[in-house]
Design a protein around this motif. Sequence first.
Motif, mmCIF file in Angstrom:
data_model
loop_
_atom_site.group_PDB
_atom_site.id
_atom_site.type_symbol
_atom_site.label_atom_id
_atom_site.label_comp_id
_atom_site.label_asym_id
_atom_site.label_seq_id
_atom_site.Cartn_x
_atom_site.Cartn_y
_atom_site.Cartn_z
ATOM 1 N N LYS A 1 -3.664 62.157 -60.314
ATOM 2 C CA LYS A 1 -2.751 63.168 -60.866
ATOM 3 C C LYS A 1 -3.485 64.096 -61.835
ATOM 4 C CE LYS A 1 1.332 62.215 -59.075
ATOM 5 N NZ LYS A 1 2.108 63.199 -58.291
ATOM 6 N N VAL A 2 -4.351 63.525 -62.682
ATOM 7 C CA VAL A 2 -5.090 64.329 -63.655
ATOM 8 C C VAL A 2 -5.960 65.367 -62.945
ATOM 9 C CG1 VAL A 2 -6.924 64.242 -65.396
ATOM 10 C CG2 VAL A 2 -5.055 62.583 -65.478
ATOM 11 N N LYS B 1 -5.262 66.987 -60.424
ATOM 12 C CA LYS B 1 -4.453 68.026 -59.789
ATOM 13 C C LYS B 1 -3.574 68.807 -60.760
ATOM 14 C CE LYS B 1 -4.128 65.419 -55.446
ATOM 15 N NZ LYS B 1 -3.217 64.709 -54.505
ATOM 16 N N LYS B 2 -3.368 68.268 -61.985
ATOM 17 C CA LYS B 2 -2.440 68.906 -62.919
ATOM 18 C C LYS B 2 -3.117 69.176 -64.259
ATOM 19 C CE LYS B 2 1.802 67.724 -63.215
ATOM 20 N NZ LYS B 2 3.026 66.982 -63.534
ATOM 21 N N ASP B 3 -2.639 70.214 -64.962
ATOM 22 C CA ASP B 3 -3.174 70.515 -66.293
ATOM 23 C C ASP B 3 -2.613 69.562 -67.348
ATOM 24 O OD1 ASP B 3 -4.666 72.589 -65.291
ATOM 25 O OD2 ASP B 3 -3.161 74.122 -65.735
ATOM 26 N N GLU B 4 -1.391 69.102 -67.148
ATOM 27 C CA GLU B 4 -0.786 68.143 -68.085
ATOM 28 C C GLU B 4 -0.145 67.011 -67.300
ATOM 29 O OE1 GLU B 4 2.119 67.806 -72.023
ATOM 30 O OE2 GLU B 4 1.567 69.768 -71.214
ATOM 31 N N THR B 5 -0.464 65.790 -67.676
ATOM 32 C CA THR B 5 -0.009 64.604 -66.962
ATOM 33 C C THR B 5 0.569 63.617 -67.967
ATOM 34 O OG1 THR B 5 -1.890 64.905 -65.463
ATOM 35 C CG2 THR B 5 -0.684 62.837 -65.291
ATOM 36 N N THR B 6 1.625 62.917 -67.568
ATOM 37 C CA THR B 6 2.251 61.925 -68.446
ATOM 38 C C THR B 6 2.235 60.558 -67.785
ATOM 39 O OG1 THR B 6 3.685 63.563 -69.500
ATOM 40 C CG2 THR B 6 4.374 61.265 -69.647
ATOM 41 N N PHE B 7 1.794 59.570 -68.554
ATOM 42 C CA PHE B 7 1.739 58.182 -68.076
ATOM 43 C C PHE B 7 2.635 57.336 -68.961
ATOM 44 C CE2 PHE B 7 -0.316 53.920 -68.343
ATOM 45 C CZ PHE B 7 -0.090 53.515 -67.037
ATOM 46 N N PRO C 1 7.340 61.349 -66.717
ATOM 47 C CA PRO C 1 6.228 60.522 -66.205
ATOM 48 C C PRO C 1 5.794 60.917 -64.794
ATOM 49 C CG PRO C 1 7.849 59.145 -67.300
ATOM 50 C CD PRO C 1 8.454 60.525 -67.195
ATOM 51 N N ASP C 2 4.510 61.195 -64.644
ATOM 52 C CA ASP C 2 3.920 61.413 -63.325
ATOM 53 C C ASP C 2 3.512 60.087 -62.701
ATOM 54 O OD1 ASP C 2 3.571 64.484 -63.242
ATOM 55 O OD2 ASP C 2 2.721 63.932 -65.182
ATOM 56 N N VAL C 3 3.115 59.152 -63.556
ATOM 57 C CA VAL C 3 2.740 57.809 -63.146
ATOM 58 C C VAL C 3 3.361 56.849 -64.146
ATOM 59 C CG1 VAL C 3 0.847 56.187 -62.746
ATOM 60 C CG2 VAL C 3 0.541 58.608 -62.180
ATOM 61 N N MET C 4 3.880 55.740 -63.663
ATOM 62 C CA MET C 4 4.485 54.798 -64.591
ATOM 63 C C MET C 4 4.383 53.368 -64.088
ATOM 64 S SD MET C 4 8.558 55.599 -63.984
ATOM 65 C CE MET C 4 9.071 54.461 -65.262
ATOM 66 N N PHE D 1 -8.581 72.781 -74.631
ATOM 67 C CA PHE D 1 -8.399 71.629 -73.758
ATOM 68 C C PHE D 1 -8.161 72.062 -72.314
ATOM 69 C CE2 PHE D 1 -6.422 70.224 -77.909
ATOM 70 C CZ PHE D 1 -7.591 69.623 -78.370
ATOM 71 N N ARG D 2 -8.981 71.530 -71.408
ATOM 72 C CA ARG D 2 -8.810 71.791 -69.981
ATOM 73 C C ARG D 2 -7.619 71.000 -69.433
ATOM 74 N NH1 ARG D 2 -12.751 72.941 -66.073
ATOM 75 N NH2 ARG D 2 -13.800 74.036 -67.787
ATOM 76 N N LYS D 3 -7.458 69.774 -69.938
ATOM 77 C CA LYS D 3 -6.370 68.904 -69.478
ATOM 78 C C LYS D 3 -5.707 68.245 -70.687
ATOM 79 C CE LYS D 3 -7.694 68.863 -64.937
ATOM 80 N NZ LYS D 3 -6.868 69.199 -63.756
ATOM 81 N N VAL D 4 -4.426 67.931 -70.537
ATOM 82 C CA VAL D 4 -3.690 67.153 -71.537
ATOM 83 C C VAL D 4 -3.089 65.946 -70.827
ATOM 84 C CG1 VAL D 4 -1.772 67.094 -73.173
ATOM 85 C CG2 VAL D 4 -3.159 69.169 -72.947
ATOM 86 N N ILE D 5 -3.343 64.753 -71.366
ATOM 87 C CA ILE D 5 -2.855 63.517 -70.743
ATOM 88 C C ILE D 5 -2.031 62.758 -71.771
ATOM 89 C CG2 ILE D 5 -3.500 61.439 -69.472
ATOM 90 C CD1 ILE D 5 -6.340 62.900 -69.212
ATOM 91 N N ASN D 6 -0.758 62.568 -71.484
ATOM 92 C CA ASN D 6 0.179 61.917 -72.405
ATOM 93 C C ASN D 6 0.323 60.438 -72.072
ATOM 94 O OD1 ASN D 6 0.968 64.431 -73.717
ATOM 95 N ND2 ASN D 6 2.078 64.900 -71.831
#
Length: 684
Positions: A19-20, A22-28, A188-191, A170-175
Amino acid sequence: MLQEVKDLQDNAVSRLVEKVSKKDETTFRAPTGSGKTRMMADMMNRIIEANENVIFLVSSLSKGDLAKQDYESFKETADDGTFPQLNPYLISTDISGEEGLQIPDGYNVYVLPRDLFKEDSLLMRGPMINFLRTMTGDIFGEGKNKIIYLVKDECHQATSNIDTKLKGFFRKVINFSATPDKKKGQIPDVMITDSEAEKACLIKRVEFGSLDDTVEDAIRKFKEVKQQYISLDVEPCLIIQISNKGKAEQEWNVNIRPVLDQVENQGLKWMVMVDLKGKKGEDSLCDTNDIIKGKLPVSQWKDYARNRGIDVIIFKMVISEGWDIPRACMLYQVRDSKSKQLDEQVLGRVRRNPRLLDFETLNDEQKRLATTAWVWGIRPDTMMARRQVSLFGGGTEIQDNFKVKSTRLENLTQKADFDIEGFIEGQLDKLESTSIFELHKKLSRVPNDLQSLCYDYSREDIQRWYKFAENIDKVKEKYDNYICDYDKSVVVDKEVTFPVTSSFTETSHEEQGLNWVWSRKDGKDKFAFDSYAEKEWAAKLRQLASKRKYISELEMPGMDEDDELFLWGKNYPLNSEIKYEYYSNGIHASYPDFVMKDKLGRIHIFEVKSVNVAVGTTISKEEYEKKVKELHDLYIACSKKLPDYRFYLPIMKDDDWRIRRYYSGVFREISYEEFRKSLKEQDL
């Protein structure tokens, strides 16, 4: 550590990395206690391994020393070779000197305590922005040309300064969070769901006490559990959560202290910590009956309580993030008219499995203790209720009339003609020795049972460990060839039955009037299922039971003439021994969804699947197809070893069913109507 835990975490990280990309911001999202920090480290290690030009800035909460905990965890897993790509650095204002604050380069994971980057702080005066410009090459082309990913640990907490002042770097943001804030767009993109984590024994299931229970009731239950915990070799503790403001002292003096002072409770060690800093104008209620009082600064009490024999810990409501205490097994929320729902972060304090690393060595009772948390408080809206069930009529009659054989995988070392000693000693010595860190890394990637085999083989002899680890690829090849040949490795285990008690989690998929082996302890007749497909298959079996000519019926003493009880039921995993082992980079246990005994006394085993897209599903199409293939191979073998049993994979597509049936080693796909008719036939 359980293989199921490793697989759950590894699969989640694989999906997250994808997911990271493919996306600029991802939430786990993963529940507290499920190894979120470890999975964060794994994700960073994989991304850096693929692109060494990436560096990470990890924003962690300052309170509770969460940033320091994250840093120490990253450092430990880097040093021991688990995630060797990580080179972490903890940003701190302690590094400033006469020349002012500087952040060194040369690292690839920078941990930033969120509260250090606020208005008028040293970092806000320029050092952080200068550092990021240097790392990204934004100073006359003399920078490092690095790509920076921002990781927000506990992303539900505000990081406004970082979001506004630093966003462009920041190129990417991962929550990451157990409770992402959907209002902030943190969907959530992944959980990892609570149910998945509970099933893998990664976190504890929660038993909620009555809202009418008092502190005295909770302490009485704690003393009972404490005696049981002796066999677990863990010192349990009870956390009591009191009000944040105004009422803390009253709640302590009126509701809690008098109970702890009772003669029967004076053997308990307690500690109350309302404010460890003692700021002017705030409560500074801190006390203990432990010998450390007066010998240890109050600021160090939390660390002391984490691992020492404090039985009861009293906190304000601010115990949510950044304080791990795996031995905690109970939480009591002091209630008044303003009591709120329990915060899932707070609830997570008592859900960690204290024996996760050696869980396989525990007996059934110890496993139950290690995976149960007792909580008194207002249940969060997002948390489904657990319902206790028991076998009808006490269970004796059902268990006597409903016996099921399970299967297990026989380990390679249990094979009579395999000599592990001779196999290892027969391997040629390596011309060039490999570092202990590289060997440890290789060993950590093989299944648990192979790791155990290595340590059993080497014992106290480090040279034997080296020889085994250096040849782990050959051992694994030999092991896989044997264990994956189910005709050889699958063996019939013991005869088991349904447990007397179990439980299920409430869902929207409910059925009633099932007339099966289970009854709810609260007397209600609705039972919940994990999926729509499971619910629909339960309805099919209920229909078969209602016709009284397909499923075996049991008459029990005390039953009314109109009562019906048929020998079928959901195989709730809690306490169940109805399982069939299979191999998928490690030994796993498959707990079938339903078990049924027909009128002719034959056992039918069902594992329900669906190809329909489910809302909130956490498994990819590839994972699903892989699981079906694994069960297909397993059921072929099991049906050979248990020729009188029928194994099924009922697969729902739209509203129709295609049923894979396995009997005497033969696989055939049949319709539901063919399945129904076969129940009355002597042979298939």
